[in-house]
Write a protein that holds these residues in place. Structure first.
Motif, PDB file in Angstrom:
ATOM      1  N   GLN A   3       0.827  -1.202   0.000  1.00  0.00           N
ATOM      2  CA  GLN A   3       0.000   0.000   0.000  1.00  0.00           C
ATOM      3  C   GLN A   3       0.861   1.251   0.000  1.00  0.00           C
ATOM      4  O   GLN A   3       0.475   2.263  -0.545  1.00  0.00           O
ATOM      5  CB  GLN A   3      -0.915   0.003   1.217  1.00  0.00           C
ATOM      6  CG  GLN A   3      -1.996  -1.042   1.145  1.00  0.00           C
ATOM      7  CD  GLN A   3      -2.875  -1.008   2.363  1.00  0.00           C
ATOM      8  OE1 GLN A   3      -2.908  -0.041   3.093  1.00  0.00           O
ATOM      9  NE2 GLN A   3      -3.591  -2.078   2.601  1.00  0.00           N
ATOM     10  N   ASP A   4       2.034   1.181   0.609  1.00  0.00           N
ATOM     11  CA  ASP A   4       2.926   2.331   0.641  1.00  0.00           C
ATOM     12  C   ASP A   4       3.906   2.260  -0.527  1.00  0.00           C
ATOM     13  O   ASP A   4       5.099   2.422  -0.384  1.00  0.00           O
ATOM     14  CB  ASP A   4       3.663   2.406   1.977  1.00  0.00           C
ATOM     15  CG  ASP A   4       4.441   1.136   2.283  1.00  0.00           C
ATOM     16  OD1 ASP A   4       4.245   0.119   1.591  1.00  0.00           O
ATOM     17  OD2 ASP A   4       5.252   1.181   3.218  1.00  0.00           O
ATOM     18  N   GLY A  46       1.506  -6.742  -8.525  1.00  0.00           N
ATOM     19  CA  GLY A  46       0.392  -5.791  -8.534  1.00  0.00           C
ATOM     20  C   GLY A  46      -0.948  -6.505  -8.541  1.00  0.00           C
ATOM     21  O   GLY A  46      -1.882  -6.117  -7.839  1.00  0.00           O
ATOM     22  N   ALA A  47      -1.047  -7.577  -9.337  1.00  0.00           N
ATOM     23  CA  ALA A  47      -2.291  -8.352  -9.389  1.00  0.00           C
ATOM     24  C   ALA A  47      -2.586  -8.976  -8.028  1.00  0.00           C
ATOM     25  O   ALA A  47      -3.732  -8.976  -7.570  1.00  0.00           O
ATOM     26  CB  ALA A  47      -2.197  -9.431 -10.463  1.00  0.00           C
ATOM     27  N   ALA A  48      -1.545  -9.479  -7.368  1.00  0.00           N
ATOM     28  CA  ALA A  48      -1.726 -10.084  -6.047  1.00  0.00           C
ATOM     29  C   ALA A  48      -2.196  -9.032  -5.041  1.00  0.00           C
ATOM     30  O   ALA A  48      -3.066  -9.308  -4.201  1.00  0.00           O
ATOM     31  CB  ALA A  48      -0.428 -10.725  -5.578  1.00  0.00           C
ATOM     32  N   PHE A  49      -1.640  -7.827  -5.148  1.00  0.00           N
ATOM     33  CA  PHE A  49      -2.070  -6.752  -4.252  1.00  0.00           C
ATOM     34  C   PHE A  49      -3.551  -6.433  -4.473  1.00  0.00           C
ATOM     35  O   PHE A  49      -4.324  -6.326  -3.520  1.00  0.00           O
ATOM     36  CB  PHE A  49      -1.227  -5.483  -4.460  1.00  0.00           C
ATOM     37  CG  PHE A  49      -1.773  -4.304  -3.717  1.00  0.00           C
ATOM     38  CD1 PHE A  49      -1.639  -4.221  -2.334  1.00  0.00           C
ATOM     39  CD2 PHE A  49      -2.462  -3.300  -4.373  1.00  0.00           C
ATOM     40  CE1 PHE A  49      -2.168  -3.144  -1.630  1.00  0.00           C
ATOM     41  CE2 PHE A  49      -2.995  -2.226  -3.686  1.00  0.00           C
ATOM     42  CZ  PHE A  49      -2.853  -2.148  -2.309  1.00  0.00           C
ATOM     43  N   VAL A  50      -3.952  -6.310  -5.734  1.00  0.00           N
ATOM     44  CA  VAL A  50      -5.359  -6.009  -6.039  1.00  0.00           C
ATOM     45  C   VAL A  50      -6.268  -7.089  -5.472  1.00  0.00           C
ATOM     46  O   VAL A  50      -7.293  -6.788  -4.853  1.00  0.00           O
ATOM     47  CB  VAL A  50      -5.561  -5.814  -7.564  1.00  0.00           C
ATOM     48  CG1 VAL A  50      -7.037  -5.771  -7.918  1.00  0.00           C
ATOM     49  CG2 VAL A  50      -4.865  -4.542  -8.031  1.00  0.00           C
ATOM     50  N   ARG A  51      -5.903  -8.347  -5.644  1.00  0.00           N
ATOM     51  CA  ARG A  51      -6.709  -9.435  -5.080  1.00  0.00           C
ATOM     52  C   ARG A  51      -6.775  -9.341  -3.562  1.00  0.00           C
ATOM     53  O   ARG A  51      -7.823  -9.602  -2.960  1.00  0.00           O
ATOM     54  CB  ARG A  51      -6.138 -10.795  -5.509  1.00  0.00           C
ATOM     55  CG  ARG A  51      -6.357 -11.123  -6.968  1.00  0.00           C
ATOM     56  CD  ARG A  51      -6.001 -12.568  -7.305  1.00  0.00           C
ATOM     57  NE  ARG A  51      -4.618 -12.904  -7.011  1.00  0.00           N
ATOM     58  CZ  ARG A  51      -3.593 -12.774  -7.854  1.00  0.00           C
ATOM     59  NH1 ARG A  51      -3.803 -12.296  -9.078  1.00  0.00           N
ATOM     60  NH2 ARG A  51      -2.371 -13.133  -7.490  1.00  0.00           N
ATOM     61  N   GLY A  56     -10.170 -11.201  -3.087  1.00  0.00           N
ATOM     62  CA  GLY A  56      -9.695 -12.209  -4.026  1.00  0.00           C
ATOM     63  C   GLY A  56      -9.977 -11.900  -5.481  1.00  0.00           C
ATOM     64  O   GLY A  56      -9.583 -12.671  -6.359  1.00  0.00           O
ATOM     65  N   ASN A  57     -10.632 -10.789  -5.755  1.00  0.00           N
ATOM     66  CA  ASN A  57     -10.974 -10.423  -7.131  1.00  0.00           C
ATOM     67  C   ASN A  57      -9.970  -9.429  -7.697  1.00  0.00           C
ATOM     68  O   ASN A  57      -9.422  -8.607  -6.969  1.00  0.00           O
ATOM     69  CB  ASN A  57     -12.372  -9.798  -7.177  1.00  0.00           C
ATOM     70  CG  ASN A  57     -13.423 -10.765  -6.707  1.00  0.00           C
ATOM     71  OD1 ASN A  57     -13.526 -11.873  -7.217  1.00  0.00           O
ATOM     72  ND2 ASN A  57     -14.193 -10.365  -5.713  1.00  0.00           N
ATOM     73  N   GLU A  58      -9.758  -9.492  -8.998  1.00  0.00           N
ATOM     74  CA  GLU A  58      -8.879  -8.533  -9.670  1.00  0.00           C
ATOM     75  C   GLU A  58      -9.713  -7.356 -10.173  1.00  0.00           C
ATOM     76  O   GLU A  58      -9.764  -7.066 -11.360  1.00  0.00           O
ATOM     77  CB  GLU A  58      -8.105  -9.213 -10.790  1.00  0.00           C
ATOM     78  CG  GLU A  58      -7.087 -10.196 -10.270  1.00  0.00           C
ATOM     79  CD  GLU A  58      -6.192 -10.801 -11.331  1.00  0.00           C
ATOM     80  OE1 GLU A  58      -6.438 -10.588 -12.541  1.00  0.00           O
ATOM     81  OE2 GLU A  58      -5.241 -11.508 -10.948  1.00  0.00           O
TER      82      GLU A  58
END
Length: 85
Positions: A3-4, A46-51, A56-58
């Motif tokens: 997040q940072d 980045g995708a893992a962060f969004v999930r 758990g959704n992108e």
């Protein structure tokens, strides 16, 4: 990706073909260059962060402002943050 994220104060996680992402980018106008854009189809971290912040959704766009993730925020909210510097 945390997040940072050190890449910038405002980070937009997006993917090609996302209409909401395209709308956000268009509505930001000249301010779009002050944003760090992370394509989640090219950045697994980045995708893992969004999930991790979207049950758990992108879901994109996911925008991190001041360390706080916002899922599909209004372009006005993002512009206001960018205007603050």
């Amino acid at each position: 990706m945390a997040q940072d994220d050190p890449r910038g104060d405002v980070v937009v996680y997006w993917r090609p073909g996302c209409g909401f992402c395209a709308m956000l980018k268009a509505r930001l106008g000249g301010l779009k260059d002050r944003v760090t854009w992370v394509n989640i189809w090219e950045d697994e971290e980045g995708a893992a962060f969004v999930r991790s912040v979207n049950d758990g959704n992108e879901t994109v766009p996911t925008v991190v402002m001041d360390g706080i993730p916002h899922t599909n925020p209004s372009p006005v909210k993002v512009k206001e943050r960018l205007a603050r510097g």
